[in-house]
Enzyme design. Structure first.
Site, PDB file in Angstrom:
ATOM      1  N   HIS A  42       8.787   7.038 -26.726  1.00  0.00           N
ATOM      2  CA  HIS A  42       9.190   8.078 -27.679  1.00  0.00           C
ATOM      3  C   HIS A  42       9.011   9.468 -27.075  1.00  0.00           C
ATOM      4  CE1 HIS A  42       9.827   5.156 -30.794  1.00  0.00           C
ATOM      5  NE2 HIS A  42       8.604   4.696 -30.660  1.00  0.00           N
ATOM      6  N   GLU A  72       8.312  -4.460 -26.257  1.00  0.00           N
ATOM      7  CA  GLU A  72       8.746  -4.844 -27.603  1.00  0.00           C
ATOM      8  C   GLU A  72       8.709  -6.361 -27.762  1.00  0.00           C
ATOM      9  OE1 GLU A  72       8.838  -2.623 -29.743  1.00  0.00           O
ATOM     10  OE2 GLU A  72       9.345  -0.771 -28.702  1.00  0.00           O
ATOM     11  N   CYS A 128      -1.335   9.530 -37.703  1.00  0.00           N
ATOM     12  CA  CYS A 128      -0.646   9.415 -38.985  1.00  0.00           C
ATOM     13  C   CYS A 128       0.256  10.631 -39.205  1.00  0.00           C
ATOM     14  CB  CYS A 128      -1.652   9.271 -40.128  1.00  0.00           C
ATOM     15  SG  CYS A 128      -0.884   9.128 -41.755  1.00  0.00           S
ATOM     16  N   CYS A 131      -1.367  12.496 -42.649  1.00  0.00           N
ATOM     17  CA  CYS A 131      -2.666  13.174 -42.733  1.00  0.00           C
ATOM     18  C   CYS A 131      -3.263  13.538 -41.373  1.00  0.00           C
ATOM     19  CB  CYS A 131      -3.657  12.307 -43.517  1.00  0.00           C
ATOM     20  SG  CYS A 131      -4.214  10.834 -42.620  1.00  0.00           S
TER      21      CYS A 131
END
Length: 183
Positions: A42, A72, A128, A131
């Protein structure tokens, strides 16, 4: 997702190449998010790979390798565990990267068996998206809302369809919420 699994695998494979070992990286053909052939993290780190349709092709093309990477791995059929073990029994170092849970937070494909049979396991965490805490789950989104749990398990996507979430920020799909509310 977004924890650096592919990046870490690429780092390990590059070290093996530096050591002069014969290395080959495989990816499932269905994973064409960033490139049809290369494994691309990514963050944009990439390595040339061989897209395959399944374990039989992977085993056939791995002949002569000393180190094999499988990206993967959750997208492969259950026999990927036997394939990895057969390669390892033949002296090949196997490095696999994949998600241990699907977007429902359930064990994903062959991963439980692979994790149990692996000699070494590193479980990475993302951040996350909500948060900023340690994220261990993947939230699939459809139009910005949690995907229905009744949807397909495998939907290839990236930031357009998924977010890393911690346990507290992960939300059940609307169909799962309705079942829980009715109980």
């Amino acid at each position: 997702m977004f924890s650096g699994k592919s990046e870490e695998m690429i780092r390990r494979l590059r070290r093996a190449e530096i050591a002069g070992q014969r290395v080959l990286l495989f990816k499932p053909r269905i994973d064409d998010r960033y490139d049809a052939a290369d494994v691309v993290s990514h963050a944009g780190v990439r390595m040339s790979a061989v897209p395959v349709d399944g374990c039989a092709e992977l085993i056939a093309r791995a002949r002569g390798c000393e180190v094999v990477g499988i990206d993967e791995v959750q997208f492969f059929e259950e026999t990927v565990v036997e394939a990895a073990l057969a390669l390892a029994d033949g002296g090949v170092r196997v490095i696999a990267a994949g998600l241990d849970q699907d977007f429902r937070r359930l064990p994903f494909g062959p991963m439980p068996e692979l994790l149990a049979r692996a000699e070494f396991v590193d479980k990475l965490q993302a951040v996350c998206h909500r948060c900023g805490g340690p994220a261990t789950t993947t939230q699939r989104l459809v139009d910005g809302k949690p995907a229905l749990y009744s949807g397909d398990t495998i939907v290839v996507g990236a930031l357009d369809a998924y977010e890393a979430r911690c346990r507290d920020c992960h939300e059940a799909g609307a169909d799962a919420q309705a079942v829980a509310a009715a109980a």
